[in-house]
Design a protein around this motif. Structure first.
Motif, short mmCIF file in Angstrom:
data_model
loop_
_atom_site.label_atom_id
_atom_site.label_comp_id
_atom_site.label_asym_id
_atom_site.label_seq_id
_atom_site.Cartn_x
_atom_site.Cartn_y
_atom_site.Cartn_z
N ASN A 62 61.85 62.72 53.55
CA ASN A 62 63.30 62.58 53.78
C ASN A 62 63.80 61.22 53.30
N LEU A 83 63.31 66.84 52.52
CA LEU A 83 63.30 67.58 53.79
C LEU A 83 62.92 66.64 54.93
N ASP A 84 63.64 66.77 56.03
CA ASP A 84 63.35 65.95 57.21
C ASP A 84 62.55 66.81 58.19
N ARG A 134 62.19 66.51 61.15
CA ARG A 134 62.85 66.67 62.45
C ARG A 134 63.77 67.89 62.46
N GLU A 135 64.09 68.42 61.27
CA GLU A 135 64.96 69.61 61.21
C GLU A 135 64.08 70.85 61.26
N TYR A 136 63.89 71.35 62.47
CA TYR A 136 62.90 72.40 62.68
C TYR A 136 63.15 73.65 61.83
N ASP A 137 64.37 74.14 61.83
CA ASP A 137 64.62 75.42 61.14
C ASP A 137 64.36 75.31 59.65
N ARG A 138 64.81 74.19 59.06
CA ARG A 138 64.59 74.02 57.61
C ARG A 138 63.09 73.91 57.32
N ASN A 189 61.27 60.38 66.01
CA ASN A 189 60.87 60.79 64.65
C ASN A 189 59.42 61.28 64.64
N ASN A 194 58.53 64.37 67.18
CA ASN A 194 59.18 65.61 66.75
C ASN A 194 58.65 66.08 65.40
N ASN A 207 57.12 69.67 65.47
CA ASN A 207 57.82 70.70 64.67
C ASN A 207 56.87 71.33 63.67
#
Ligand code: NAD
Ligand code: USQ
Length: 404
Positions: A32, A73-74, A76-80, A118, A121, A125
């Motif tokens: 990210n 991509l991060d 921390r963004e679970y869905d992505r 950060n 998670n 994740n």
């Protein structure tokens, strides 16, 4: 193998991605770019001029014909993350993607919260998404020697698990337990929490996980980053992200007194960057089976006392050593013995401190000395408010400023 390198734009992730790509693996770098934003936050920059990750990947392709794919991509963004995993289905995942500086993690309450949120998670994740998508990849995580803590135990630190004998009503019973953690910073604490997450997911879901308890990485080049000036690696020299030996070598190159904290009696584990990338390759070749406990390796090749390193660099370069009030809460002096039999048995031939490799870093620092801001060299992040009051001036007498 199709390999996802999470955090592949970083100091260890980038040369690892190149090393594995050179071996013919299909590499997907996921990052990210938060580390580049933190440079901006702190007002620092890598000693070496780094191109964008897209440009680095383009040069690698021109130079070698191998492709590196970059995915912004991060974790921390679970869905992505879940969607990305389901689509790309890597066979191995190497997880470097965490906030990795102890001083940064101790700067303020905001930095503590960011580091925990950060790192914990990101790791959780990833584990949850692997289970949900059924991606049966071997997960190799970069952990730290710092999970063991730095009190003198008088015995070598084993690789992750400690033999204990428990008294039971029917007599003594031998067990192996996770080595008790004793983290010395919020950052190191997140790596201790990661260990518990791994233990749970290996046991509950049969995930195949290797945790590499790595020592301090030093050096800058690997065989691949040397191939082209634009493949150069990141190199941190500042008081938050610069690590001790690399910092001493840069300080020597620019005539800055070597910044030893306290008595310099802290003994730490070290590994050269070239060995670090080789260890990841070796760990990939030795995956645990589903249902096996987490495999833990100590990824280090030697131990040194901070003041011995400073004296060695001073002797080699003529630099002056400054003994400074320690901004950290840590033992003044400690002994450290570490077992690393597993990597040795897999074929690691350790690179140990050699004048040539040390001189190479000094040369790189001299080449890019114009990029160094001397006011960013001191460590200003204090572990407690009391300590902050004692650490007010840099070795050149300037009043220190901190970022909050
Ligand atoms: P680094 O900060 O240079 O690289 C980490 C990378 O991860 C950065 O590119 C950053 O942008 C990315 N990242 C962070 N959070 C992310 C997120 N939520 N989503 C996506 N990407 C994210 O660090 P490094 O020195 O390369 O270290 C890599 C790993 O190795 C870390 O986990 C660190 O704890 C471990 N380690 C490093 C050392 C060392 O001396 N450098 C020693 C022992 C262990
Ligand atoms: N130190 C000095 N002078 C300096 C910088 C550091 O004396 O200018 C001392 C520190 O007080 C500490 C020791 O050197 O006692 C190591 O500090 P460091 O910043 O080199 O290493 P550390 O904070 O432990 O963190 C680094 C990486 C981290 C990794 C860890 C491995 O940033 O990601 O996990 O090394 S280990 O140290 O084995 O836990």
């Amino acid at each position: 193998m199709r390999i996802a390198v999470l955090g592949g734009d970083g100091f260890v992730g980038w040369p690892t991605a190149l090393h594995l790509s050179a071996l013919g693996h299909e590499i997907h770098i996921v990052d990210n770019l938060s580390r580049r934003w933190i440079d901006t936050e702190l007002g620092v920059q890598s000693l070496t001029p780094m191109d964008s990750i897209q440009e680095r990947c383009r040069i690698w392709h021109l130079e070698t014909g191998h492709r590196l794919q970059f995915h912004f991509l991060d974790l921390r963004e679970y869905d992505r993350l879940r969607v990305w995993l389901a689509e790309h289905r890597p066979e191995a995942i190497i997880h470097f993607a965490e906030q990795r500086a102890a001083p940064y993690s101790m700067k303020s309450d905001r930095h503590k919260v960011y580091t925990v949120s950060n790192n914990v998670n990101a790791t959780h994740n990833l584990l949850a998404a692997m289970v949900e998508t059924g991606v049966d990849a071997h997960l190799v995580h970069l952990g730290t020697m710092g999970v063991y803590g730095y009190s003198t135990v008088g015995a070598p630190i084993p690789e992750g698990y400690l033999d204990v004998t428990v008294d039971t009503p029917t007599g003594p019973r031998d067990l192996q337990i996770l080595y008790p953690t004793r983290p010395g910073s919020i950052y190191h604490m997140t790596k201790s929490l990661d260990q518990i997450l791994f233990q749970f997911y290996a046991q509950n879901d049969g995930l195949r996980i290797t945790d590499l308890h790595q020592g301090i990485v030093w050096g800058t080049h690997t065989d691949q980053t040397r191939r082209h000036p634009q493949l150069v690696n990141r190199f941190d020299y500042d008081g938050d992200y610069g690590t001790v030996l690399n910092r001493f070598l840069v300080q020597a190159a620019i005539g800055y007194p070597l910044t030893v904290h306290g008595t310099g009696g802290q003994t730490r584990a070290f590994i050269h960057l070239q060995d670090s990338v080789r260890c990841v390759e070796l760990a990939l070749s030795d995956a645990p089976r589903a249902g096996e406990r987490v495999k833990i390796f100590n990824q280090m090749t030697e131990t040194h006392r901070v003041r011995d390193l400073a004296e060695m660099v001073a002797k080699m370069t003529g630099a002056r050593v400054a003994y400074l009030p320690n901004p950290r809460k840590e033992a003044d002096e400690n002994e450290l013995m570490v077992r690393n039999d597993q990597f040795l048995s897999l074929g690691l031939k350790p690179i140990t401190l050699a004048e040539g490799l040390l001189a190479e870093v000094v040369d790189v620092a001299k080449k890019f000395a114009h990029r160094i801001d001397r006011s960013r060299v001191p460590c200003v992040s204090a572990w407690t408010k009391d300590i902050a009051q004692r650490v007010e001036h840099d070795p050149e007498g300037r009043r220190l400023r901190s970022v909050s």
